[in-house]
Scaffold this motif. Sequence first.
Motif, short mmCIF file in Angstrom:
data_model
loop_
_atom_site.label_atom_id
_atom_site.label_comp_id
_atom_site.label_asym_id
_atom_site.label_seq_id
_atom_site.Cartn_x
_atom_site.Cartn_y
_atom_site.Cartn_z
N ILE A 90 0.81 -1.21 0.00
CA ILE A 90 0.00 0.00 0.00
C ILE A 90 0.85 1.27 0.00
O ILE A 90 0.53 2.23 -0.72
N PRO A 91 1.96 1.36 0.77
CA PRO A 91 2.77 2.58 0.69
C PRO A 91 3.27 2.87 -0.72
O PRO A 91 3.25 4.02 -1.17
N ARG B 139 0.65 -7.30 -3.04
CA ARG B 139 -0.12 -7.49 -1.80
C ARG B 139 -0.54 -6.15 -1.25
O ARG B 139 0.30 -5.30 -0.93
N LEU B 140 -1.84 -5.94 -1.16
CA LEU B 140 -2.42 -4.73 -0.58
C LEU B 140 -3.10 -5.13 0.73
O LEU B 140 -4.12 -5.82 0.71
N GLY B 141 -2.51 -4.74 1.85
CA GLY B 141 -2.96 -5.27 3.13
C GLY B 141 -2.71 -6.76 3.13
O GLY B 141 -1.60 -7.21 2.85
N ASN B 142 -3.74 -7.54 3.41
CA ASN B 142 -3.61 -9.00 3.36
C ASN B 142 -4.20 -9.59 2.07
O ASN B 142 -4.34 -10.81 1.96
N VAL B 143 -4.52 -8.74 1.11
CA VAL B 143 -5.13 -9.20 -0.14
C VAL B 143 -4.06 -9.32 -1.21
O VAL B 143 -3.31 -8.37 -1.46
N HIS B 144 -4.01 -10.47 -1.86
CA HIS B 144 -3.11 -10.66 -2.99
C HIS B 144 -3.84 -10.23 -4.26
O HIS B 144 -4.84 -10.85 -4.64
N ASP C 15 -10.43 -0.53 1.73
CA ASP C 15 -10.92 -1.83 1.26
C ASP C 15 -9.94 -2.95 1.56
O ASP C 15 -10.32 -4.13 1.57
N TYR C 16 -8.67 -2.60 1.77
CA TYR C 16 -7.64 -3.62 1.99
C TYR C 16 -7.18 -3.71 3.44
O TYR C 16 -6.50 -4.67 3.81
N LEU C 17 -7.55 -2.72 4.24
CA LEU C 17 -7.21 -2.72 5.67
C LEU C 17 -8.51 -2.58 6.45
O LEU C 17 -9.02 -1.47 6.62
N PRO C 18 -9.10 -3.69 6.88
CA PRO C 18 -10.44 -3.66 7.48
C PRO C 18 -10.58 -2.70 8.66
O PRO C 18 -11.67 -2.14 8.86
N PHE C 19 -9.50 -2.47 9.43
CA PHE C 19 -9.61 -1.58 10.58
C PHE C 19 -9.75 -0.12 10.17
O PHE C 19 -10.01 0.75 11.00
N LEU C 20 -9.61 0.17 8.86
CA LEU C 20 -9.79 1.53 8.34
C LEU C 20 -11.08 1.66 7.52
O LEU C 20 -11.26 2.63 6.79
N TRP C 21 -11.98 0.67 7.64
CA TRP C 21 -13.18 0.61 6.80
C TRP C 21 -13.99 1.90 6.83
O TRP C 21 -14.56 2.33 5.83
N GLY C 22 -14.06 2.56 7.97
CA GLY C 22 -14.90 3.75 8.10
C GLY C 22 -14.29 5.02 7.54
O GLY C 22 -14.96 6.06 7.50
N PHE C 23 -13.03 4.97 7.13
CA PHE C 23 -12.35 6.18 6.66
C PHE C 23 -12.48 6.32 5.14
O PHE C 23 -12.71 5.35 4.42
N ASP C 24 -12.31 7.55 4.67
CA ASP C 24 -12.43 7.86 3.23
C ASP C 24 -11.24 8.72 2.82
O ASP C 24 -11.37 9.90 2.51
N PHE C 25 -10.05 8.09 2.82
CA PHE C 25 -8.82 8.84 2.59
C PHE C 25 -8.78 9.49 1.21
O PHE C 25 -8.29 10.60 1.04
N GLU C 26 -9.27 8.79 0.20
CA GLU C 26 -9.20 9.28 -1.18
C GLU C 26 -10.38 10.15 -1.57
O GLU C 26 -10.39 10.75 -2.65
N GLY C 27 -11.42 10.21 -0.74
CA GLY C 27 -12.62 10.95 -1.07
C GLY C 27 -13.57 10.20 -1.98
O GLY C 27 -14.57 10.75 -2.45
N HIS C 28 -13.28 8.89 -2.24
CA HIS C 28 -14.11 8.11 -3.15
C HIS C 28 -15.53 7.93 -2.62
O HIS C 28 -16.51 8.00 -3.37
N SER D 215 -7.69 -14.15 -3.22
CA SER D 215 -6.95 -13.27 -4.14
C SER D 215 -7.90 -12.56 -5.09
O SER D 215 -8.91 -13.12 -5.52
N HIS D 216 -7.57 -11.32 -5.43
CA HIS D 216 -8.33 -10.55 -6.41
C HIS D 216 -7.64 -10.66 -7.76
O HIS D 216 -6.49 -10.25 -7.91
N ILE D 217 -8.33 -11.19 -8.75
CA ILE D 217 -7.75 -11.40 -10.08
C ILE D 217 -8.19 -10.26 -10.99
O ILE D 217 -9.39 -10.01 -11.17
N LEU D 218 -7.22 -9.56 -11.57
CA LEU D 218 -7.49 -8.48 -12.49
C LEU D 218 -7.00 -8.86 -13.88
O LEU D 218 -5.79 -8.94 -14.11
N ILE D 219 -7.92 -9.15 -14.78
CA ILE D 219 -7.54 -9.38 -16.17
C ILE D 219 -7.32 -8.00 -16.80
O ILE D 219 -8.25 -7.19 -16.86
#
Length: 523
Positions: free
Chosen positions: A50-51, A78-83, A236-249, A405-409
Amino acid sequence: MEFGPTLLLMLFCIIIPLFNKLLKLNDSTKKSKKPRLPPGPKPWPIVGNIPQMLANKPTLRWIQNIMNDLNTEIACIRLGNVHVIPVTSPSIARQILMKQDAIFASRPLSWSSKFVSSGYLATTLTPFGEQWKKMKRVIVEELISPQRHQWLHDKRVQEADNLVLYVYNQIKNGSGLVDLRHVGQHYGGNLIRRLLFNKRYFGNGREDGGPGAEELEYVEAQFMVVRHIYAFSVSDYLPFLWGFDFEGHKKILKKATNTLRKYHDPIIEERICQWRNGTRTHQEDWLDVLISLKDANNNPFLTLQEIKSQIMEIAVGTMDNPYNNVEWVLSEIINQPEILQKAIEELDKVVGKKRLVQESDIPKLNYVKACLREGFRLHPINDFNIPHVSMKDTIVANYFIPKGSHILIRRQGIGQNPRVWNEPLKFKPERHLKKDGYDLTLTESNLELFIFGTGRRSCPAITLGTTVIVMLFARLVHGFTWIAPPNEPSINLSELEKDTTKVKPLVALGKPRLPLEVYHQIN
């Protein structure tokens, strides 16, 4: 020869550690034979990569650069614990979406997808399970069956006619310059409103066939939702931050989704009341079909919230591909007039100049469809498809893919893969033509380009999608001549940095090319 106690002890002290070392060596050899994760950047503890993602925006280009630097067609980030597993190889994509389709048939859980789908009540965004199966049956059997497709034919023709009329009026009443991105987007908006609600306008609309203020707001909200579903959000990748909206999305997505609901919900609720009180008895559109479905006890098959959720998904999911594809293809062929001329010649041969293109002409328009296929290959609306999620550990291309894992074609990665395509950056429709006397389609079973996908999660509306895209492009090319604007030697083909759309909307100089009576006959 006798061994004294001291010598035996020394031998024991030497042999036991040696034996343990051999065991460890054997274990490491076994472990080394276990498939490893696909190559990727080294992750940090807890937060993963993530960094790096935050330091290298946009994420789309960061992932592209990682794969290019590693010279790989499959990677692991790997983003958080998600591959997160991006893929640019058709053969690997086939392993995932065809051979192991059952394993990769789910969707990620994210704030954006949950909010837009009202808690995963519809189809496209819903994880694998009974709710997804139920709603997919509704889509396939009730909304987009061949019978329904024919049933809605006249509504599609109305909007194809309005497209021509609107462009004709813009040219006649203006300088001849037409914003074709605007035209394509509002053709899509008009069409989906017609299919869903049997109306072009939420308000009064415009006499020239263009959108009113309500439609402008509505279409802008549709594209805002499309851009922010499954956006790369830290929470979305760090569950303990679920309530935050860092990007404004979340703020943007809430506003856009609520705008769509502002228009949808009153229509849906009023229509349900009409069916209940008997003032409406005849089906005219998809909303009527959804409301009319009954279970075995003759009770409504879908809840109010399921209907609203499915309407939302259809309204959002049908907008992006047609306009983006046609805008790019027109841009490419205006810069290559010989290709544009071939498309015109095919249209004139099949259709003539005394009428407009009709859906019945589509099977004969192979060069037109080859142009559209080439547009999808080079310029998909987004490099990433909607993510698939692995429902258990598995092996793909000799790499270990963990459960979850999240698969991105990567659509553009596949379409521009130099191992697959000769001169991959050149726009060449002829590469899709094989022989005369066949009906070229926009599907691709080998996944050497990615349009509708394949497997359980492929787009079920292939016939409708093909019809909408071909009619938009064919009506514009057959009905009008197009050249670059004055003082511009060519059309700018640059992409935005944040996604794969054009930097500038396509504005071209248009002129009617059919007899005037053809345009005047449009109601």
